[in-house]
Design a protein around this motif. Structure first.
Motif, PDB file in Angstrom:
ATOM      1  N   ALA A   1       6.018  -5.039   6.897  1.00 39.16           N
ATOM      2  CA  ALA A   1       5.492  -5.451   5.593  1.00 39.16           C
ATOM      3  C   ALA A   1       5.024  -4.255   4.770  1.00 39.16           C
ATOM      4  N   THR A   2       4.559  -3.231   5.409  1.00 34.03           N
ATOM      5  CA  THR A   2       4.096  -2.024   4.709  1.00 34.03           C
ATOM      6  C   THR A   2       5.288  -1.304   4.134  1.00 34.03           C
TER       7      THR A   2
ATOM      8  N   SER B   1       1.118  -9.418   6.478  1.00 30.14           N
ATOM      9  CA  SER B   1       0.309  -8.489   5.680  1.00 30.14           C
ATOM     10  C   SER B   1       0.660  -7.050   6.040  1.00 30.14           C
ATOM     11  N   MET B   2       0.344  -6.162   5.101  1.00 27.47           N
ATOM     12  CA  MET B   2       0.574  -4.745   5.359  1.00 27.47           C
ATOM     13  C   MET B   2      -0.446  -4.237   6.377  1.00 27.47           C
ATOM     14  N   VAL B   3       0.051  -3.560   7.400  1.00 30.85           N
ATOM     15  CA  VAL B   3      -0.817  -2.964   8.425  1.00 30.85           C
ATOM     16  C   VAL B   3      -0.314  -1.548   8.669  1.00 30.85           C
TER      17      VAL B   3
ATOM     18  N   LEU C   1       2.453  -6.729  15.630  1.00 25.71           N
ATOM     19  CA  LEU C   1       2.263  -5.879  14.457  1.00 25.71           C
ATOM     20  C   LEU C   1       3.427  -6.018  13.482  1.00 25.71           C
ATOM     21  N   GLU C   2       4.643  -6.014  13.988  1.00 23.48           N
ATOM     22  CA  GLU C   2       5.829  -6.090  13.132  1.00 23.48           C
ATOM     23  C   GLU C   2       5.952  -7.440  12.432  1.00 23.48           C
TER      24      GLU C   2
END
Length: 179
Positions: free
Chosen positions: A178-179, A160-162, A155-156
């Motif tokens: 990214a978020t 892309s933004m998640v 995830l990290e």
């Protein structure tokens, strides 16, 4: 002795034998090792699970033996010292979690409960121990932790933004870099 006395004695002996058989059935049904020792470290009894750990088929084969007579004799000095210190203190030790080396070289985890056996005179005359193997739970917890760390790493590192929001409150529960 009269016939009545002999009959009463026989009934009492039969009842005692049934009671002892039932107690052994209860002990053998408990899903953990159970054993008890006197002050000198001599085994006074155990359940079938403990006997099987000692590579014996019958709990009676353990009675009269010490840790020096059984498969774990290489730990006997340590066990004897621990037992003496425990009986001198005379206080229960409950929920002790510790690693245990298996014969095949793998490590397991056990939870130990030690309770002093106190005689009518108030003195410790021995000890009762239960040992529960909870290795499967430890392994499952480690696998879950490893899986969570792996997924977190993925995830990290996604460019892309998640993000994850709570459906009711719409607050952010998790976001990536990214978020």
């Amino acid at each position: 002795a009269t016939l009545h006395d002999i009959g009463a004695r026989k009934r009492a002996e039969d009842e005692l034998a049934r009671s002892q058989q039932f107690l052994q059935l209860v002990l053998d049904t408990i899903p953990m090792r159970v054993f008890w020792k006197d002050r000198d470290g001599v085994f006074l009894g155990c359940n079938r699970a403990f006997a099987l750990d000692a590579h014996r088929t019958d709990p009676d084969e353990i009675v009269g033996k010490t840790d020096y007579d059984l498969d774990w004799r290489r730990y006997a000095d340590q066990y004897t010292a621990d037992d003496r210190a425990f009986m001198e203190a005379g206080r229960p030790e409950l929920g002790l979690e510790m690693p245990e080396d298996r014969e095949d070289g793998r490590q397991s985890w056990v939870r130990v409960n030690k309770v002093p056996l106190v005689g009518a005179d108030g003195h410790v005359m021995g000890m009762l121990l239960t040992v529960e193997d909870f290795t499967d739970r430890i392994r499952a917890e480690k696998a879950l932790k490893d899986s969570e760390a792996f997924l977190s790493s993925i995830l990290e590192n996604i460019p892309s933004m998640v993000y994850v929001k709570d459906a009711k409150t719409l607050t952010f529960v998790r976001v990536n870099r990214a978020t």
